[in-house]
Design a protein around this motif. Structure first.
Motif, PDB file in Angstrom:
ATOM      1  N   UNK A  42       1.143  -1.757   0.012  1.00 51.94           N
ATOM      2  CA  UNK A  42      -0.033  -0.091   0.327  1.00 51.94           C
ATOM      3  C   UNK A  42       0.985   1.220  -0.218  1.00 51.94           C
ATOM      4  N   UNK A  43       1.644   1.326   0.950  1.00 51.80           N
ATOM      5  CA  UNK A  43       3.051   2.464   0.755  1.00 51.80           C
ATOM      6  C   UNK A  43       3.594   2.024  -0.139  1.00 51.80           C
ATOM      7  N   UNK A  64      -3.664  -2.271  -5.771  1.00 57.01           N
ATOM      8  CA  UNK A  64      -4.173  -3.519  -5.782  1.00 57.01           C
ATOM      9  C   UNK A  64      -3.782  -4.681  -5.249  1.00 57.01           C
ATOM     10  N   UNK A  65      -3.255  -4.883  -5.656  1.00 57.74           N
ATOM     11  CA  UNK A  65      -2.373  -6.001  -4.764  1.00 57.74           C
ATOM     12  C   UNK A  65      -2.677  -5.374  -3.352  1.00 57.74           C
ATOM     13  N   UNK A  66      -2.168  -5.036  -2.697  1.00 57.62           N
ATOM     14  CA  UNK A  66      -2.217  -4.532  -1.482  1.00 57.62           C
ATOM     15  C   UNK A  66      -3.524  -4.771  -0.432  1.00 57.62           C
ATOM     16  N   UNK A  67      -4.808  -3.934  -1.468  1.00 58.76           N
ATOM     17  CA  UNK A  67      -6.454  -4.743  -1.483  1.00 58.76           C
ATOM     18  C   UNK A  67      -6.706  -5.415  -1.249  1.00 58.76           C
ATOM     19  N   UNK A  68      -6.207  -6.422  -1.793  1.00 59.22           N
ATOM     20  CA  UNK A  68      -6.926  -7.867  -2.197  1.00 59.22           C
ATOM     21  C   UNK A  68      -6.105  -8.979  -0.695  1.00 59.22           C
ATOM     22  N   UNK A 128      -8.537 -10.519   2.366  1.00 62.66           N
ATOM     23  CA  UNK A 128      -8.216 -11.522   2.542  1.00 62.66           C
ATOM     24  C   UNK A 128      -8.078 -11.690   4.847  1.00 62.66           C
ATOM     25  N   UNK A 129      -7.551 -10.468   4.741  1.00 65.76           N
ATOM     26  CA  UNK A 129      -7.034 -10.137   5.725  1.00 65.76           C
ATOM     27  C   UNK A 129      -8.858  -9.559   7.134  1.00 65.76           C
ATOM     28  N   UNK A 169      -9.757   2.271   3.336  1.00 64.58           N
ATOM     29  CA  UNK A 169      -9.450   2.954   2.718  1.00 64.58           C
ATOM     30  C   UNK A 169      -8.245   2.832   1.401  1.00 64.58           C
ATOM     31  N   UNK A 170      -8.401   1.698   1.330  1.00 64.12           N
ATOM     32  CA  UNK A 170      -7.269   1.042   0.348  1.00 64.12           C
ATOM     33  C   UNK A 170      -8.647   1.483  -1.029  1.00 64.12           C
TER      34      UNK A 170
END
Length: 609
Positions: free
Chosen positions: A180-181, A200-204, A208-209, A217-218
């Motif tokens: 995300x950063x 997008x990778x961070x949001x996925x 999952x978490x 926020x994402x």
């Protein structure tokens, strides 16, 4: 501020109604950037529980260090000022343990970062070695500081260094946070492809978490990314997702302030979206909802501030109670210490008195024992002098009587009687001489003036020499003598004292032997350490009580059971003392009427000392 922004957008929208759509989008984008600027760093959080657990376990090896222990406790509780104080105290101790110093610098850098003192945080992190267990956290924090300072390339360089590692190696840093950063670092640099890839990778990962706040926020950041590229059709669904998800947030599982703030932001964003779509009525509804959540947030903030004030007051009150208890405890501790020291002094005094009392009792016992020994020695001395005086008087009187008879028979020249009288005089004189000689040696032993020289001696020749001196007395009683000592037998003893022993034992053997008896001297080798010299006679012998009495120290017998045989017992006492001085042992074997064995155990080797 939000209302003004809304009306500002509304006015601009009307003015630009017939203008290019891109211009309107750009106007809205200004608001959106303002809206999401405080979300850029919302996902820098790490898994605190896991992170604290790792910190506690890995630094537990240093908890014996008092200052470090306090610094660690305050760090885990989030009390940054106290952490800074005690970590500096630990560093001032100048410990050479590198890992311990790394932890102290890490705690300080982390605390300065929390207090937004970024320059000092960077200085502290520079002092941490590269092999420190939480080195990746330092990279993450330094990247966050670079983002805060809008140094995006520098931030990307820090995040790139840790993005490749697995979460197990990162000790609590989430991969989604790093990604995300990176995404929000590329966004201001207009590198949209990279920003989209990481966001997008961070949001996925966050989906999952199932971390609701981070997902909202994402979604907002992704929407912002698409809006900046004028991709409204891609951006708006993310705004809607964020809004729908915020509606499902509950204050029971999250902080109410975070929930209200998330609801307010997503509602405001939807107001902007609907405004852009020319749905002013719907936009106004979202705007009102945003204002309502803002009021709730303000109320919650005020409640929180009141709670903080109450908490602060309660803490101060509790602190006063603690201070009062501390003073009372100090007073009690002081009283306890005084009582403890008084008890120690009293115990020491009692122990001293007890020690001197025991010493006095011991000294009194020693004095009594010495007195008893002295009384016994004095009694022995008095008895000895009495017996010696009696024996000498008897010898002199017998000699006087014998001399009178001798003078009478000289006139008649009766040679046979004269010969008997002369033999009698000789025996009397020899007995008196032996008595005086024993008395002299006994006195020398008692005053420790006798000279001893331990050397090797062949027993056979010493026995022969002493037996030769006593052959006339043996012949007078028709006693058969045998010297069966082996010529090879060698002992270690003082020669002169050994002669005194043999002389006295032979004298006793002759004295207590019957007519036509025998005396045998021989050796036995039943021990590795001693040679047993035995003087055996066929004389009167003695009972068991007498034998035991003779073996005791300082026993003097004034008269034996045979009235014709007088003795002091001094000779036997002298023998025992001399044998002991020669490191030997004395023993007696005897039966009444069956003779006696006097046994002297003499060392075969040179005695020590």
């Amino acid at each position: 501020m939000d209302i003004l922004c809304f009306f500002y957008i509304l006015i601009l929208a009307k003015l630009l109604k017939k203008q290019d759509m891109k211009v309107e989008v750009k106007v809205m984008l200004v608001c959106l950037l303002f809206t999401f600027s405080n979300l850029l760093f919302s996902q820098q959080k790490i898994s605190e529980a896991f992170f604290k657990k790792e910190i506690k376990e890995r630094s537990s090896q240093f908890i014996d260090e008092a200052n470090f222990n306090k610094a660690q406790l305050f760090f885990l509780k989030g009390k940054w000022d106290s952490t800074l104080i005690y970590s500096m105290k630990q560093l001032n101790a100048k410990t050479d343990i590198k890992e311990l110093n790394d932890y102290c610098h890490f705690f300080r850098g982390f605390s300065f970062n929390k207090k937004k003192i970024f320059k000092e945080a960077q200085k502290e992190f520079e002092n941490v070695s590269n092999d420190f267990a939480f080195h990746y956290h330092i990279k993450m924090i330094l990247g966050g500081i670079a983002l805060e300072q809008k140094k995006y390339r520098k931030a990307i360089s820090y995040f790139d260094q840790i993005e490749q590692f697995d979460e197990k190696e990162l000790l609590g840093i989430r991969k989604s946070n790093i990604e995300h950063n990176l995404g929000i670092s590329y966004l201001p640099l207009k590198e949209y492809d990279k920003a989209e890839f990481y966001l997008v990778k961070s949001a996925k990962r966050q989906e999952a978490d199932k971390d609701s706040l981070l997902i909202i926020g994402a979604y907002g950041d992704i929407a912002n990314l698409y809006y900046e590229q004028y991709k409204d059709d891609l951006a708006i669904p993310y705004f809607e997702k964020a809004y729908e998800m915020s509606k499902r947030l509950k204050g029971l599982e999250l902080k109410k302030i975070d929930v209200f703030d998330s609801k307010r932001k997503t509602a405001r964003n939807m107001a902007v979206v609907e405004e852009n779509r020319k749905n002013f009525k719907t936009s106004l509804t979202y705007r009102k909802e945003s204002e309502r959540w803002k009021d709730s947030l303000n109320n919650q903030t005020r409640i929180w501030e009141v709670a903080q004030v109450e908490k602060k007051f309660a803490v101060e009150k509790k602190q006063e109670e603690v201070s009062s208890l501390e003073k009372e405890n100090k007073k009690k501790i002081s009283e306890r210490n005084r009582l403890f020291y008084f008890s120690i002094v009293l115990l020491g005094l009692l122990m001293t008195v007890g020690y001197f009392y025991r010493e006095k009792i011991k000294a009194n016992k020693t004095i009594r024992a010495q007195k008893e020994t002295l009384d016994e020695l004095n009694a022995t001395k008095d008895k000895l002098f009495s017996i010696v005086s009696h024996d000498l008087r008897s010898s002199v009187n017998a000699l006087k009587t014998s001399n009178t008879k001798l003078l009478d028979n000289l006139e008649t020249r009766n040679l046979k009687v004269l010969d008997g009288l002369l033999q009698s005089n000789s025996a009397i004189v020899n007995g008196a001489y032996n008595l005086l000689d024993n008395l002299l040696h006994w006195a020398l032993l008692q005053t420790k003036q006798s000279y001893f020289k331990i050397e090797s001696i062949r027993l056979f020749f010493i026995v022969e020499q002493m037996a030769y001196n006593y052959k006339p007395l043996m012949l007078d009683k028709y006693i058969t003598f045998e010297n069966n000592v082996l010529k090879k037998d060698i002992v270690f003893a003082d020669q002169e004292s050994l002669k005194i022993i043999l002389r006295n034992l032979l004298d006793n053997a002759i004295k207590f032997s019957i007519m036509n008896g025998f005396i045998k001297v021989y050796t036995q080798n039943t021990s590795e350490n001693y040679c047993e010299l035995v003087i055996e006679d066929s004389g009167l012998g003695m009972d068991e009580a007498t034998r035991l009495e003779l073996l005791k120290d300082t026993v003097l017998l004034s008269k034996k059971k045979n009235e014709d045989i007088i003795g002091t017992g001094l000779g036997l006492q002298l023998c025992k003392s001399i044998i002991k001085k020669n490191k030997g042992v004395f023993s007696i074997e005897s039966e009444l009427g069956k003779g006696t064995k006097m046994i002297v155990y003499l060392s075969k080797t040179l005695p020590n000392g």
